[in-house]
Design a protein around this motif. Structure first.
Motif, PDB file in Angstrom:
ATOM      1  N   PHE A   1       0.787  -0.962   0.067  1.00  0.00           N
ATOM      2  CA  PHE A   1       0.133   0.005  -0.045  1.00  0.00           C
ATOM      3  C   PHE A   1       0.882   1.050   0.136  1.00  0.00           C
ATOM      4  CE2 PHE A   1      -2.759   3.293   1.946  1.00  0.00           C
ATOM      5  CZ  PHE A   1      -3.774   2.855   1.219  1.00  0.00           C
ATOM      6  N   LYS A   2       0.779   1.997  -1.102  1.00  0.00           N
ATOM      7  CA  LYS A   2       1.692   3.438  -1.241  1.00  0.00           C
ATOM      8  C   LYS A   2       0.709   4.436  -1.228  1.00  0.00           C
ATOM      9  CE  LYS A   2       5.120   0.849  -4.198  1.00  0.00           C
ATOM     10  NZ  LYS A   2       5.808   0.976  -5.626  1.00  0.00           N
ATOM     11  N   THR A   3       1.311   5.520  -0.263  1.00  0.00           N
ATOM     12  CA  THR A   3       0.376   6.878  -0.449  1.00  0.00           C
ATOM     13  C   THR A   3       1.558   7.975  -0.794  1.00  0.00           C
ATOM     14  OG1 THR A   3       0.820   6.880   1.844  1.00  0.00           O
ATOM     15  CG2 THR A   3      -1.095   6.203   1.314  1.00  0.00           C
TER      16      THR A   3
ATOM     17  N   ARG B   1       2.136  12.011   0.534  1.00  0.00           N
ATOM     18  CA  ARG B   1       1.500  12.750   1.538  1.00  0.00           C
ATOM     19  C   ARG B   1       0.899  13.995   0.805  1.00  0.00           C
ATOM     20  NH1 ARG B   1       6.089  15.449   4.993  1.00  0.00           N
ATOM     21  NH2 ARG B   1       7.120  16.672   3.562  1.00  0.00           N
TER      22      ARG B   1
ATOM     23  N   ASP C   1      -3.476  13.307  -2.004  1.00  0.00           N
ATOM     24  CA  ASP C   1      -4.465  12.302  -2.086  1.00  0.00           C
ATOM     25  C   ASP C   1      -4.195  11.295  -3.255  1.00  0.00           C
ATOM     26  OD1 ASP C   1      -7.167  11.397  -1.553  1.00  0.00           O
ATOM     27  OD2 ASP C   1      -8.169  12.615  -3.270  1.00  0.00           O
ATOM     28  N   SER C   2      -3.137  10.622  -3.119  1.00  0.00           N
ATOM     29  CA  SER C   2      -2.630   9.427  -3.952  1.00  0.00           C
ATOM     30  C   SER C   2      -2.303   8.421  -3.323  1.00  0.00           C
ATOM     31  CB  SER C   2      -1.356   9.857  -4.510  1.00  0.00           C
ATOM     32  OG  SER C   2      -0.790   8.740  -5.511  1.00  0.00           O
ATOM     33  N   ARG C   3      -3.102   7.143  -3.660  1.00  0.00           N
ATOM     34  CA  ARG C   3      -3.063   5.887  -2.947  1.00  0.00           C
ATOM     35  C   ARG C   3      -3.035   4.731  -3.953  1.00  0.00           C
ATOM     36  NH1 ARG C   3      -7.695   6.213   1.250  1.00  0.00           N
ATOM     37  NH2 ARG C   3      -8.803   7.425  -0.436  1.00  0.00           N
ATOM     38  N   LYS C   4      -2.085   3.971  -3.733  1.00  0.00           N
ATOM     39  CA  LYS C   4      -2.172   2.893  -4.483  1.00  0.00           C
ATOM     40  C   LYS C   4      -2.086   1.431  -3.871  1.00  0.00           C
ATOM     41  CE  LYS C   4       0.052   3.016  -8.567  1.00  0.00           C
ATOM     42  NZ  LYS C   4       1.134   3.327  -9.480  1.00  0.00           N
ATOM     43  N   LYS C   5      -2.943   0.483  -4.117  1.00  0.00           N
ATOM     44  CA  LYS C   5      -3.082  -0.705  -3.253  1.00  0.00           C
ATOM     45  C   LYS C   5      -2.547  -1.804  -4.329  1.00  0.00           C
ATOM     46  CE  LYS C   5      -5.845  -3.862  -0.389  1.00  0.00           C
ATOM     47  NZ  LYS C   5      -7.074  -3.787   0.341  1.00  0.00           N
TER      48      LYS C   5
END
Length: 105
Positions: free
Chosen positions: A77-79, A81, A84-88
């Motif tokens: 799980f990458k974010t 800060r 509003d970017s998230r990658k699962k």
């Protein structure tokens, strides 16, 4: 008696009768024997032989118990800060279960 053997880029402590999970070995079937000759160290009841880089004439004979075992699920799980970017993402490693039959020094 045990040996430190390199199997598919990882080092394992191999003793007779011990079962190991190694990275998936292609084109093997259950019940077949496989030999690994990249033996880095052998301990025969206190007499230690260290290879430079491997011990000459030494090999480990293993029998394939299960050719394809799936490992635990790993979640990545990458974010970033304030973006509003998230990658699962996730995956499951594939292993081969082997049993050490013989350590030949």
């Amino acid at each position: 008696m045990y040996a430190i053997v390199e199997i598919q880029g990882q080092q394992f402590k191999a003793e007779e009768g011990k079962k190991l999970f190694v990275h998936h070995i292609k084109d093997v079937e259950a019940g077949k024997t496989v030999e690994f000759d990249k033996v880095l160290l052998i301990d025969a009841d206190g007499a230690v032989k260290v290879g430079a880089p491997t011990v000459e004439g030494a090999k480990v004979v293993v029998e394939v118990v299960n050719p394809l075992v799936k490992g635990e699920k790993v979640i990545v799980f990458k974010t970033k800060r304030r973006k509003d970017s998230r990658k699962k993402n996730g995956h499951r490693e594939q292993f081969t279960q082997v049993e050490v039959k013989q350590v030949i020094a």
